[in-house]
Design a protein around this motif. Sequence first.
Motif, PDB file in Angstrom:
ATOM      1  N   ILE A 199       5.234   3.634  -8.802  1.00  0.00           N
ATOM      2  CA  ILE A 199       6.531   4.805  -8.681  1.00  0.00           C
ATOM      3  C   ILE A 199       7.700   3.971  -8.620  1.00  0.00           C
ATOM      4  CG2 ILE A 199       7.311   5.899  -6.658  1.00  0.00           C
ATOM      5  CD1 ILE A 199       4.735   5.318  -5.114  1.00  0.00           C
ATOM      6  N   ALA A 200       7.752   2.497  -8.851  1.00  0.00           N
ATOM      7  CA  ALA A 200       8.464   2.172  -9.688  1.00  0.00           C
ATOM      8  C   ALA A 200       9.439   2.123 -10.737  1.00  0.00           C
ATOM      9  CB  ALA A 200       8.702   0.840  -9.000  1.00  0.00           C
ATOM     10  N   GLU A 201       8.492   2.749 -11.612  1.00  0.00           N
ATOM     11  CA  GLU A 201       8.991   3.026 -12.970  1.00  0.00           C
ATOM     12  C   GLU A 201       9.300   4.144 -13.571  1.00  0.00           C
ATOM     13  OE1 GLU A 201       4.859   2.629 -14.972  1.00  0.00           O
ATOM     14  OE2 GLU A 201       4.517   1.104 -14.068  1.00  0.00           O
ATOM     15  N   ASP A 202       8.990   5.229 -12.376  1.00  0.00           N
ATOM     16  CA  ASP A 202      10.045   6.865 -12.238  1.00  0.00           C
ATOM     17  C   ASP A 202      11.178   6.555 -11.808  1.00  0.00           C
ATOM     18  OD1 ASP A 202       9.444   9.317 -12.557  1.00  0.00           O
ATOM     19  OD2 ASP A 202       6.930   8.542 -12.669  1.00  0.00           O
ATOM     20  N   GLU A 203      12.105   6.778 -11.682  1.00  0.00           N
ATOM     21  CA  GLU A 203      13.207   6.545 -11.875  1.00  0.00           C
ATOM     22  C   GLU A 203      13.350   7.392 -10.753  1.00  0.00           C
ATOM     23  OE1 GLU A 203      16.786   7.162 -14.805  1.00  0.00           O
ATOM     24  OE2 GLU A 203      15.239   6.628 -16.464  1.00  0.00           O
ATOM     25  N   MET A 204      13.072   8.667 -11.137  1.00  0.00           N
ATOM     26  CA  MET A 204      13.585   9.396  -9.587  1.00  0.00           C
ATOM     27  C   MET A 204      12.932   9.562  -8.833  1.00  0.00           C
ATOM     28  SD  MET A 204      13.716  12.856 -12.477  1.00  0.00           S
ATOM     29  CE  MET A 204      14.205  14.356 -11.214  1.00  0.00           C
ATOM     30  N   LEU A 205      11.815   9.066  -8.643  1.00  0.00           N
ATOM     31  CA  LEU A 205      11.019   8.846  -7.499  1.00  0.00           C
ATOM     32  C   LEU A 205      11.238   7.694  -7.190  1.00  0.00           C
ATOM     33  CD1 LEU A 205       8.120  11.284  -8.511  1.00  0.00           C
ATOM     34  CD2 LEU A 205       9.698  11.757  -6.740  1.00  0.00           C
ATOM     35  N   SER A 206      11.385   6.787  -7.389  1.00  0.00           N
ATOM     36  CA  SER A 206      11.322   5.086  -7.186  1.00  0.00           C
ATOM     37  C   SER A 206      11.884   5.188  -5.746  1.00  0.00           C
ATOM     38  CB  SER A 206      12.252   4.528  -7.871  1.00  0.00           C
ATOM     39  OG  SER A 206      13.450   5.346  -8.311  1.00  0.00           O
ATOM     40  N   GLY A 207      12.710   6.329  -5.122  1.00  0.00           N
ATOM     41  CA  GLY A 207      12.498   5.920  -2.995  1.00  0.00           C
ATOM     42  C   GLY A 207      11.601   6.113  -3.210  1.00  0.00           C
ATOM     43  N   CYS A 208      10.209   6.392  -3.359  1.00  0.00           N
ATOM     44  CA  CYS A 208       9.139   6.656  -2.275  1.00  0.00           C
ATOM     45  C   CYS A 208       8.593   5.980  -2.056  1.00  0.00           C
ATOM     46  CB  CYS A 208       8.355   8.057  -3.394  1.00  0.00           C
ATOM     47  SG  CYS A 208       9.877   9.757  -3.115  1.00  0.00           S
ATOM     48  N   GLN A 209       8.618   5.243  -2.274  1.00  0.00           N
ATOM     49  CA  GLN A 209       7.949   3.780  -2.244  1.00  0.00           C
ATOM     50  C   GLN A 209       7.628   3.714  -1.276  1.00  0.00           C
ATOM     51  OE1 GLN A 209       7.687   0.043  -4.691  1.00  0.00           O
ATOM     52  NE2 GLN A 209       9.836   1.027  -6.203  1.00  0.00           N
ATOM     53  N   VAL A 210       6.488   3.291  -0.707  1.00  0.00           N
ATOM     54  CA  VAL A 210       5.804   3.161   0.792  1.00  0.00           C
ATOM     55  C   VAL A 210       6.234   1.419   1.346  1.00  0.00           C
ATOM     56  CG1 VAL A 210       3.705   3.079   2.001  1.00  0.00           C
ATOM     57  CG2 VAL A 210       4.113   4.842   0.427  1.00  0.00           C
ATOM     58  N   HIS A 211       6.819   1.692   2.093  1.00  0.00           N
ATOM     59  CA  HIS A 211       7.595   0.093   2.863  1.00  0.00           C
ATOM     60  C   HIS A 211       6.638  -0.739   4.481  1.00  0.00           C
ATOM     61  CE1 HIS A 211      12.092  -0.286   0.842  1.00  0.00           C
ATOM     62  NE2 HIS A 211      11.450   0.748   1.071  1.00  0.00           N
ATOM     63  N   ARG A 212       5.974   0.201   4.931  1.00  0.00           N
ATOM     64  CA  ARG A 212       5.022   0.004   5.396  1.00  0.00           C
ATOM     65  C   ARG A 212       4.142   0.156   5.668  1.00  0.00           C
ATOM     66  NH1 ARG A 212       7.775  -1.883  10.922  1.00  0.00           N
ATOM     67  NH2 ARG A 212       6.217  -3.647  10.797  1.00  0.00           N
ATOM     68  N   PHE A 213       2.496   0.319   6.336  1.00  0.00           N
ATOM     69  CA  PHE A 213       1.533   1.123   6.355  1.00  0.00           C
ATOM     70  C   PHE A 213       1.240   1.151   7.249  1.00  0.00           C
ATOM     71  CE2 PHE A 213      -2.218  -0.396   4.747  1.00  0.00           C
ATOM     72  CZ  PHE A 213      -1.078  -1.811   4.183  1.00  0.00           C
ATOM     73  N   LEU A 214       0.041   1.816   8.079  1.00  0.00           N
ATOM     74  CA  LEU A 214      -0.815   1.352   8.710  1.00  0.00           C
ATOM     75  C   LEU A 214      -1.877   2.320   8.648  1.00  0.00           C
ATOM     76  CD1 LEU A 214      -0.595   3.938  10.818  1.00  0.00           C
ATOM     77  CD2 LEU A 214       0.826   3.120  12.343  1.00  0.00           C
ATOM     78  N   ILE A 215      -3.380   1.739   9.068  1.00  0.00           N
ATOM     79  CA  ILE A 215      -4.122   2.223   8.536  1.00  0.00           C
ATOM     80  C   ILE A 215      -5.183   2.900  10.147  1.00  0.00           C
ATOM     81  CG2 ILE A 215      -7.262   2.256   8.690  1.00  0.00           C
ATOM     82  CD1 ILE A 215      -5.934   0.299   6.935  1.00  0.00           C
ATOM     83  N   LEU A 216      -5.106   4.336  10.557  1.00  0.00           N
ATOM     84  CA  LEU A 216      -5.105   5.087  11.543  1.00  0.00           C
ATOM     85  C   LEU A 216      -6.174   5.055  11.590  1.00  0.00           C
ATOM     86  CD1 LEU A 216      -3.633   8.585  10.707  1.00  0.00           C
ATOM     87  CD2 LEU A 216      -2.669   6.812  12.723  1.00  0.00           C
ATOM     88  N   HIS A 217      -6.448   5.270  13.733  1.00  0.00           N
ATOM     89  CA  HIS A 217      -8.018   4.397  14.257  1.00  0.00           C
ATOM     90  C   HIS A 217      -8.263   5.716  14.579  1.00  0.00           C
ATOM     91  CE1 HIS A 217      -4.853   6.561  16.115  1.00  0.00           C
ATOM     92  NE2 HIS A 217      -5.550   6.166  17.389  1.00  0.00           N
ATOM     93  N   LYS A 218      -8.422   6.813  13.535  1.00  0.00           N
ATOM     94  CA  LYS A 218      -9.357   8.331  13.429  1.00  0.00           C
ATOM     95  C   LYS A 218      -8.798   9.093  11.953  1.00  0.00           C
ATOM     96  CE  LYS A 218      -8.359  11.589  16.071  1.00  0.00           C
ATOM     97  NZ  LYS A 218      -8.443  13.308  14.957  1.00  0.00           N
ATOM     98  N   GLU A 219      -9.947   9.530  11.832  1.00  0.00           N
ATOM     99  CA  GLU A 219      -9.960  10.340  10.706  1.00  0.00           C
ATOM    100  C   GLU A 219      -9.304  11.804  11.422  1.00  0.00           C
ATOM    101  OE1 GLU A 219     -13.098  10.643   7.371  1.00  0.00           O
ATOM    102  OE2 GLU A 219     -14.713   9.864   9.482  1.00  0.00           O
TER     103      GLU A 219
END
Lengths: 657, 274
Positions: free
Chosen positions: A562-582
């Motif tokens: 995403i960082a290679e894309d200047e327009m969308l570079s703000g969309c990088q995922v800073h933090r994440f979690l894996i949900l406990h259910k589908e």
Amino acid sequence: MAQSSQAAGGTQSIPALLLRNASEFGDKPAYREKQFGIWQSWSWKQAEVEVRNLALGLINMGVSEGDFIAIIGNNRPQLYWSMVAAQSVGAIPVPLYQDAAAEEMAYVLDHCGARFVIAEDQEQVDKVLEVQERLHQFEHMIYLDPRGMRKYDHTRLHDFAHVQEQGHAARDELTPELQARRAKLNYDSICVMLYTSGTTGKPKGVVLSNRNIIESAKSSAEFDNLGPGEEVLAYLPMAWVGDFIFSLGQAYWTGFCVNCPESPETTPADLREIGPTYYFAPPRVFETQLTNVMIRMEDAGKLKKWLFDTFMAHAKRVGPDILDGKPVGLMDRLKYMLGDVFIYGPLKNTLGMSNVRVGYTAGEAIGPEIFQFYRSIGINLKQLYGQTEASVFITVQPDGEVRADTVGVPAPGVELKISDTGEVFYRSPGVFEYYYKNAESTADTKDAEGWVATGDAGFIEPDTGHLRIIDRAKDVGKMADGSLFAPKYVENKLKFFPNILEAVVFGNGRDKCMAFINIDMSAVGNWAERNNIAYSSYQELAGHAKVYAAIQAHVEEVNRSIAEDEMLSGCQVHRFLILHKELDADDGEMTRTRKVRRRIIEEKFADLIDALYAGETQKYTETEVTYEDGRKGKISATLEIRDAAIAPIRTQKVAAE
Amino acid sequence: MTQTMQDEGYVTADGRKIGGVMMEMKNITLRFGGVKAITDISFDIRQGEIRAIIGPNGAGKSSMLNVISGFYVPQEGEVFFHGKKRPPMKPFEVARQGIARTFQNIALFEGMTVLDNVMTGRLNYMHTNIVQQAIWGGKAEKEENENREVVEKIIDFLEIQSIRKTPVARLPYGLKKRVELARALAAEPKLLLLDEPMAGMNVEEKEDMSRFILDVNDEFGTTIALIEHDMGVVMDLSDRVVVMDYGKKIGDGTPDEVRNNQAVIDAYLGVSHD
């Protein structure tokens, strides 16, 4: 054979093109269908006779100009003739999705007020009969396959062949009428009405004129040098605009042959037998084929497996370049030729793609690995971006400029513009006339100057002129600093990893993006088995440290891309979690077609989103779940929250304002 | 019910014309040593009807079907086919008379393709000898083409085009049953015997099979005698039903008549003996 396009004067309608083809191509096959295990073919001359007899039969039955004729069934030559016969008598064909339930059909049949229905078999006839009480204008139904309907009341039912016979018998009387009606057809007369699948709200009837269809067919055929020698396999739903353009528009314009499979189940075998030169499939089909190949290779012997792996690695490196005509070293070329003898050639043959000169995929994003796989073995697979409202073509990829992440340059005759909000607009000769009985939607979609809103957000790459689609326009938002927020763009990138089944990205109006991840139970479970990781439930597997590590690597890789894309570079995922259910449609978190419902997820997991933004590293949560029998229960879990590395951004953020 | 050969038959509720008696079983008794499998049973099968034989396990249904197909020769009683008394016959002679059957536990050639299996059903229509077929050309080729045409129509009818070239061993159970039906149909029988055509099938497969049975009866006018356990299927499909229990006939009539027959209810639901 060179394309001999006549002056547009005489060929301003599909029936006129049929007459031209019958005289110009005569005995060349126009249609083939496998029946009783043998390919039966009809020449253009024969097709013209079939269509004429049916058209006479329709007049004989009382079809008036301007009537709507619904056409329901799998791809059969007779149903294509039905569409052209309907056009010939001044009626408007309305092909319907053959797998639609009776209820859905009732809406469309009632909306267009079809007086006549042409149905393939008992299954389709039954569906229409089931809802006929509600169809006030419905009068007669014609069926192709009489099987099982011997005992039906035949006051409103007619056998296809019988209608043709009666039309033929009354030819002396009715031919002048047919000729008069056919002569009235021009570029402005309606060619077809197609219903959009209606993922949002009720289906809308898109009215397309002869100009729309023939101009689109003509320019796209010239773009890809399609000639009368092409072979296509018609296996996609007849109600879909793509099939109408490929199997009718382009086929009639260029005079190529349309092959209909024996039954939907035999399509892969029929594909191999026909070996089409021009091929279209949605990404799903390519994905399934690739998976099948890979699974079968897993079971192959050691030598074969080694050959496959070695040459596929080589193909991946040089194949696309060879296809694009870029310079490639002599040794690499020789090795590729060897690979063609041992692997690529036989593989293409198995896939039924030995003769494919032009292949297209469209409809949704295709995984780059899948796309590259087909290109690397020498199949000229390209992407196009289109809509029913545009008579398919908005952008296409020219030969030699094919990439997985763009949808190509504007198709011939198409103008593009990007609105302030990032939405893509287009204007072309293929732009639809109007939505039937829906002036409001027409006005919303198409402005006075003929610009049509696609509903998709995208941008045109400045250096190449290629269009890139990022998301549905309504999902695109702004980050707190004003840069573009396109959640689906990021989610799709994440979902291309086999380990990730679903992803939901948040960040609209915030300063950073966060993500929920659902792991793919089969892929991750398989991996766990091979690595001796024991687990008893989805929840346990999802919370495993090694799984977290693997997912973190994926997220960081996506961030780098995403960082290679200047327009969308703000969309990088800073933090994440894996949900406990589908995420599940039973819990209302997804639609039945497996699209995530953002609003509901935001509400339901508000505590988790807060935890993500608050910088917590763990969060205890309780979630209500609905079991398949409708009972409700609760599951609780303590979820780990991880930071993902953010890649440096190449250039300054570009505010889209 | 009259048992004369000359009667005109009847018309069913849905308007199908049922003809006169095609096959008549008169006082059939079948013994295996000391065990009586069938005791003094009489019933008939009429032209164009779907006739079911039902009963609990061990009632003698399959034995009855084997009597009809000529595989068992009853010790007592007579079988009339088209009004003529049938002498004891070998099964292939019965097949030549126009009777074909399917089996409860599928009996296909597992290693052969679906197409080849169905072609074996055409055996009675092949007259060239092994030498002619080895040399090929001429008569043998013409005969093969004619038979193949019939077979392809049946493949189309039963919607098994996509497995035409698949070896039978690779097919799931439900499809094997359909292939067996195809092979029986390839013989173009006048009377088709189906031994538990729906056994072990799921609801969807049963629905498909029911539709095929009705279509076969409707399109080709084939008379069908079937054994089935699934009461719902039997009651929906058949015109008349024979009910057997412990080798005896305890009911015979339309599905509705049979359903309300006390002896049948007792046999199926059991009676309390106190």
